[in-house]
Design a protein around this motif. Structure first.
Motif, short mmCIF file in Angstrom:
data_model
loop_
_atom_site.label_atom_id
_atom_site.label_comp_id
_atom_site.label_asym_id
_atom_site.label_seq_id
_atom_site.Cartn_x
_atom_site.Cartn_y
_atom_site.Cartn_z
N LYS A 1 0.67 -1.18 0.15
CA LYS A 1 -0.03 -0.08 0.02
C LYS A 1 0.82 0.92 0.16
CE LYS A 1 -2.55 -1.32 3.39
NZ LYS A 1 -3.46 -1.27 4.73
N SER B 1 -8.79 -0.77 -9.11
CA SER B 1 -9.72 -0.77 -7.86
C SER B 1 -8.80 -0.71 -6.67
CB SER B 1 -10.28 -2.23 -7.61
OG SER B 1 -9.41 -3.42 -7.82
N TYR B 2 -7.35 -1.03 -6.83
CA TYR B 2 -6.68 -0.89 -5.58
C TYR B 2 -6.17 0.65 -5.46
CZ TYR B 2 -2.84 -2.33 -2.26
OH TYR B 2 -2.11 -2.53 -1.24
N GLN C 1 -8.93 2.59 -3.74
CA GLN C 1 -8.80 2.53 -2.34
C GLN C 1 -7.94 3.32 -1.66
OE1 GLN C 1 -8.38 -1.59 -1.27
NE2 GLN C 1 -9.74 -2.33 -2.68
N SER D 1 -8.90 7.12 -1.97
CA SER D 1 -9.77 7.46 -0.89
C SER D 1 -9.20 7.60 0.26
CB SER D 1 -10.79 6.30 -0.75
OG SER D 1 -11.72 6.43 0.19
N ARG D 2 -8.15 7.11 0.80
CA ARG D 2 -7.47 7.31 1.95
C ARG D 2 -6.62 8.70 1.67
NH1 ARG D 2 -5.13 1.71 4.56
NH2 ARG D 2 -7.41 0.55 4.39
#
Length: 161
Positions: A6, A49-50, A53, A56-57
């Motif tokens: 991440k 899609s990763y 995510q 968004s953070r």
């Protein structure tokens, strides 16, 4: 070491955004152009899609702004020189740490009886050094390839110190 995919992917995507969002959008004079996550996903070979995510953070932490509509996507919320790599990693990950223990502020250690291992302070200090380094490197430094690489002479001097 706790630097997950991440954190790595978020830095890659933010560097891509800094590099490719540098020109103003059509009709805008001051703001940089928005970059779609699909563009970033293709260039960096990261799942869309990763990225959704992660962004968004990043948006919740004030590092990027979303732009809706035609030509929409994301842009940096502040200039690349004002965005530290550590901020990006911390926005998508837990704090960077090298110990096995539950947390820096936790009195509970990693040993079966709850005490801290004999090397705890070594790994804790290493985690702090990693954080200090990432906090000293800006997104602009990454894009401009200005991160410092140690030369063999630097490494041998460090060994003698």
């Amino acid at each position: 070491m706790r630097l997950s995919t991440k954190g790595r992917y978020a830095v890659m995507a933010m560097a891509d955004l800094a590099r490719n969002g540098s020109g103003p959008a059509a009709g805008e004079s001051e703001k940089v152009r928005a970059v779609s996550l699909a563009e970033i996903a293709t260039r960096q070979e990261i799942s869309l899609s990763y990225l959704e995510q992660l962004f968004s953070r990043l948006r919740r932490h004030g590092l990027v702004e979303s732009v809706r509509g035609p030509g929409g996507g994301y842009r940096l919320a502040r200039p690349p020189r004002e965005t530290a790599v550590a901020d990006i990693v911390l926005a998508v990950d837990e704090p960077i740490r090298a110990t096995r223990c539950a947390g820096q502020d936790s009195p509970r250690g990693c040993m079966m009886g709850g005490e801290r291992c004999i090397t705890h302070h070594l790994w804790e200090d290493l985690g702090l050094e990693i954080h200090r380094y990432l906090a000293s490197v800006s997104l602009e430094d990454v894009v401009q390839r200005r991160t410092r690489r140690a030369s063999p002479a630097d490494l041998s001097e460090g060994a003698r110190a």
